[in-house]
Design a protein around this motif. Structure first.
Motif, PDB file in Angstrom:
ATOM      1  N   ALA A 141       0.851  -1.204   0.000  1.00  0.00           N
ATOM      2  CA  ALA A 141       0.000   0.000   0.000  1.00  0.00           C
ATOM      3  C   ALA A 141       0.880   1.245   0.000  1.00  0.00           C
ATOM      4  O   ALA A 141       0.570   2.246   0.648  1.00  0.00           O
ATOM      5  CB  ALA A 141      -0.925  -0.011   1.215  1.00  0.00           C
ATOM      6  N   SER A 142       1.981   1.176  -0.733  1.00  0.00           N
ATOM      7  CA  SER A 142       2.980   2.252  -0.699  1.00  0.00           C
ATOM      8  C   SER A 142       2.392   3.621  -1.048  1.00  0.00           C
ATOM      9  O   SER A 142       2.697   4.622  -0.388  1.00  0.00           O
ATOM     10  CB  SER A 142       4.148   1.914  -1.628  1.00  0.00           C
ATOM     11  N   SER A 143       1.535   3.671  -2.079  1.00  0.00           N
ATOM     12  CA  SER A 143       0.981   4.969  -2.479  1.00  0.00           C
ATOM     13  C   SER A 143       0.071   5.535  -1.399  1.00  0.00           C
ATOM     14  O   SER A 143       0.029   6.746  -1.170  1.00  0.00           O
ATOM     15  CB  SER A 143       0.213   4.826  -3.798  1.00  0.00           C
ATOM     16  N   TYR A 144      -0.656   4.658  -0.699  1.00  0.00           N
ATOM     17  CA  TYR A 144      -1.549   5.104   0.370  1.00  0.00           C
ATOM     18  C   TYR A 144      -0.766   5.506   1.619  1.00  0.00           C
ATOM     19  O   TYR A 144      -1.144   6.428   2.336  1.00  0.00           O
ATOM     20  CB  TYR A 144      -2.558   4.004   0.699  1.00  0.00           C
ATOM     21  N   LEU A 145       0.340   4.807   1.872  1.00  0.00           N
ATOM     22  CA  LEU A 145       1.183   5.167   3.004  1.00  0.00           C
ATOM     23  C   LEU A 145       1.826   6.533   2.788  1.00  0.00           C
ATOM     24  O   LEU A 145       1.988   7.304   3.740  1.00  0.00           O
ATOM     25  CB  LEU A 145       2.255   4.094   3.218  1.00  0.00           C
ATOM     26  N   ARG A 146       2.182   6.830   1.547  1.00  0.00           N
ATOM     27  CA  ARG A 146       2.718   8.164   1.255  1.00  0.00           C
ATOM     28  C   ARG A 146       1.645   9.226   1.450  1.00  0.00           C
ATOM     29  O   ARG A 146       1.930  10.349   1.868  1.00  0.00           O
ATOM     30  CB  ARG A 146       3.263   8.213  -0.174  1.00  0.00           C
ATOM     31  N   ARG A 147       0.410   8.868   1.162  1.00  0.00           N
ATOM     32  CA  ARG A 147      -0.698   9.821   1.263  1.00  0.00           C
ATOM     33  C   ARG A 147      -1.143  10.033   2.707  1.00  0.00           C
ATOM     34  O   ARG A 147      -1.363  11.164   3.134  1.00  0.00           O
ATOM     35  CB  ARG A 147      -1.864   9.306   0.428  1.00  0.00           C
ATOM     36  N   PHE A 148      -1.267   8.939   3.470  1.00  0.00           N
ATOM     37  CA  PHE A 148      -1.842   9.040   4.812  1.00  0.00           C
ATOM     38  C   PHE A 148      -0.806   8.946   5.929  1.00  0.00           C
ATOM     39  O   PHE A 148      -1.106   9.304   7.068  1.00  0.00           O
ATOM     40  CB  PHE A 148      -2.894   7.941   5.010  1.00  0.00           C
ATOM     41  N   GLY A 149       0.393   8.443   5.617  1.00  0.00           N
ATOM     42  CA  GLY A 149       1.436   8.349   6.628  1.00  0.00           C
ATOM     43  C   GLY A 149       1.035   7.481   7.806  1.00  0.00           C
ATOM     44  O   GLY A 149       0.425   6.428   7.653  1.00  0.00           O
ATOM     45  N   GLN A 150       1.349   7.953   9.011  1.00  0.00           N
ATOM     46  CA  GLN A 150       1.103   7.181  10.221  1.00  0.00           C
ATOM     47  C   GLN A 150      -0.377   7.098  10.590  1.00  0.00           C
ATOM     48  O   GLN A 150      -0.740   6.351  11.509  1.00  0.00           O
ATOM     49  CB  GLN A 150       1.884   7.779  11.396  1.00  0.00           C
ATOM     50  N   ASN A 151      -1.215   7.831   9.897  1.00  0.00           N
ATOM     51  CA  ASN A 151      -2.657   7.738  10.151  1.00  0.00           C
ATOM     52  C   ASN A 151      -3.241   6.418   9.642  1.00  0.00           C
ATOM     53  O   ASN A 151      -4.319   6.005  10.061  1.00  0.00           O
ATOM     54  CB  ASN A 151      -3.402   8.899   9.496  1.00  0.00           C
ATOM     55  N   LEU A 152      -2.531   5.773   8.720  1.00  0.00           N
ATOM     56  CA  LEU A 152      -2.980   4.494   8.176  1.00  0.00           C
ATOM     57  C   LEU A 152      -2.443   3.363   9.049  1.00  0.00           C
ATOM     58  O   LEU A 152      -1.237   3.114   9.081  1.00  0.00           O
ATOM     59  CB  LEU A 152      -2.500   4.342   6.731  1.00  0.00           C
ATOM     60  N   HIS A 153      -3.337   2.703   9.775  1.00  0.00           N
ATOM     61  CA  HIS A 153      -2.904   1.697  10.739  1.00  0.00           C
ATOM     62  C   HIS A 153      -2.991   0.266  10.215  1.00  0.00           C
ATOM     63  O   HIS A 153      -2.131  -0.562  10.506  1.00  0.00           O
ATOM     64  CB  HIS A 153      -3.743   1.816  12.016  1.00  0.00           C
ATOM     65  N   CYS A 154      -4.047  -0.049   9.476  1.00  0.00           N
ATOM     66  CA  CYS A 154      -4.214  -1.418   8.991  1.00  0.00           C
ATOM     67  C   CYS A 154      -5.308  -1.420   7.928  1.00  0.00           C
ATOM     68  O   CYS A 154      -5.866  -0.371   7.584  1.00  0.00           O
ATOM     69  CB  CYS A 154      -4.586  -2.376  10.134  1.00  0.00           C
ATOM     70  N   GLY A 155      -5.613  -2.607   7.423  1.00  0.00           N
ATOM     71  CA  GLY A 155      -6.693  -2.748   6.451  1.00  0.00           C
ATOM     72  C   GLY A 155      -7.651  -3.846   6.887  1.00  0.00           C
ATOM     73  O   GLY A 155      -7.295  -4.717   7.673  1.00  0.00           O
ATOM     74  N   VAL A 156      -8.875  -3.792   6.371  1.00  0.00           N
ATOM     75  CA  VAL A 156      -9.863  -4.851   6.585  1.00  0.00           C
ATOM     76  C   VAL A 156     -10.424  -5.224   5.213  1.00  0.00           C
ATOM     77  O   VAL A 156     -10.912  -4.361   4.479  1.00  0.00           O
ATOM     78  CB  VAL A 156     -11.013  -4.400   7.510  1.00  0.00           C
ATOM     79  N   MET A 157     -10.344  -6.508   4.864  1.00  0.00           N
ATOM     80  CA  MET A 157     -10.812  -6.936   3.553  1.00  0.00           C
ATOM     81  C   MET A 157     -12.298  -7.263   3.575  1.00  0.00           C
ATOM     82  O   MET A 157     -12.791  -7.920   4.505  1.00  0.00           O
ATOM     83  CB  MET A 157     -10.030  -8.159   3.071  1.00  0.00           C
TER      84      MET A 157
END
Length: 249
Positions: A141-157
């Motif tokens: 999720a590299s592009s999303y990590l660049r966008r949200f940084g540390q606010n992105l904690h995990c995902g749910v499928m």
């Protein structure tokens, strides 16, 4: 937060007395537990001395199960995590330990920083499901990590078609662990039933948890009622959704 020597000492004495009172002990009984004289204990409590024997501090840890930095009033995210872990059963601790080991092993991967952990419910993810078991996978999720940084904690499928047309099977919801704000879509778990709900949060008196599509009931919560608020676990807010391969939707 940096504390002065006096603040550390004052917090330790306060914790020591709280632990004594909580157990219904007299000061002589507590002094014996800590391996010091009654007069020595009373001098510490009265603030007549700031010198606390290391062995006495060790004995208080052994007696209460609390580390010295806890007793001294230290607060940080690692300590809060440990306090939560300490309340779990041995089986739950073993499960969490396995997850930690998995994360540590994956950390050896050169591209680990580009991946997030994704929870994959083993059941069919639907409105009001019992979230009692899940698998974990890693997704780039590299592009999303660049966008949200540390606010992105995990995902749910999303593992079923029950949440269409908003979410489709295979979508991954990117989760932030902050409290929900007006209009946020968030995952809520009812403590009493153990059921998980994906709801849009609406402020008000009462606040409302509205279905994201036309199916399901709207829950109302009195935010001024602590007992009612405690019935709901706020798992996290949905930042956005992505495909399993990390491609933007």
């Amino acid at each position: 937060m940096f504390m002065s020597r006096q603040e550390v000492t004052d917090n330790y004495i306060l914790s020591m007395e709280k632990e004594r009172i909580r157990r219904g002990y007299t000061q002589p009984q507590m002094a014996k537990r800590m391996g010091i004289s009654t007069s020595g204990y009373k001098k510490i409590v009265a603030g007549e001395t700031s010198k606390i024997d290391l062995y006495s501090a060790y004995q208080l840890y052994k007696y209460t199960g609390k580390f010295i930095f806890e007793l001294c009033g230290e607060e940080n995210s690692d300590l809060k995590l440990f306090q939560k872990l300490r309340s779990l059963t041995p089986a739950q601790k073993a499960f969490v330990s396995d997850i930690i080991q998995f994360e540590q092993d994956f950390q050896q991967n050169e591209t680990a920083a580009e991946y997030i952990s994704v929870i994959v419910p083993t059941g069919s993810l639907e409105d009001g499901m019992i979230l009692d078991s899940a698998n974990f996978i890693k997704v780039n999720a590299s592009s999303y990590l660049r966008r949200f940084g540390q606010n992105l904690h995990c995902g749910v499928m999303i593992t079923s078609h029950h949440l269409q047309p908003v979410y489709h099977e295979g979508d991954i919801l990117l989760i932030c662990k902050r409290p929900p704000r007006e209009g946020d879509t968030a995952i809520f778990v009812n403590r009493e039933s153990g059921r998980a709900y994906l709801r849009k949060f609406r402020h008000g008196s009462p606040a409302r948890l509205e279905p994201i599509n036309e199916y399901g009931v709207t829950f109302e919560i009195d935010c001024n009622n602590a007992e009612e608020m405690d019935k709901w676990i706020k798992f996290g807010c949905v930042l956005t959704k992505m495909r399993e391969q990390g491609e933007p939707i």
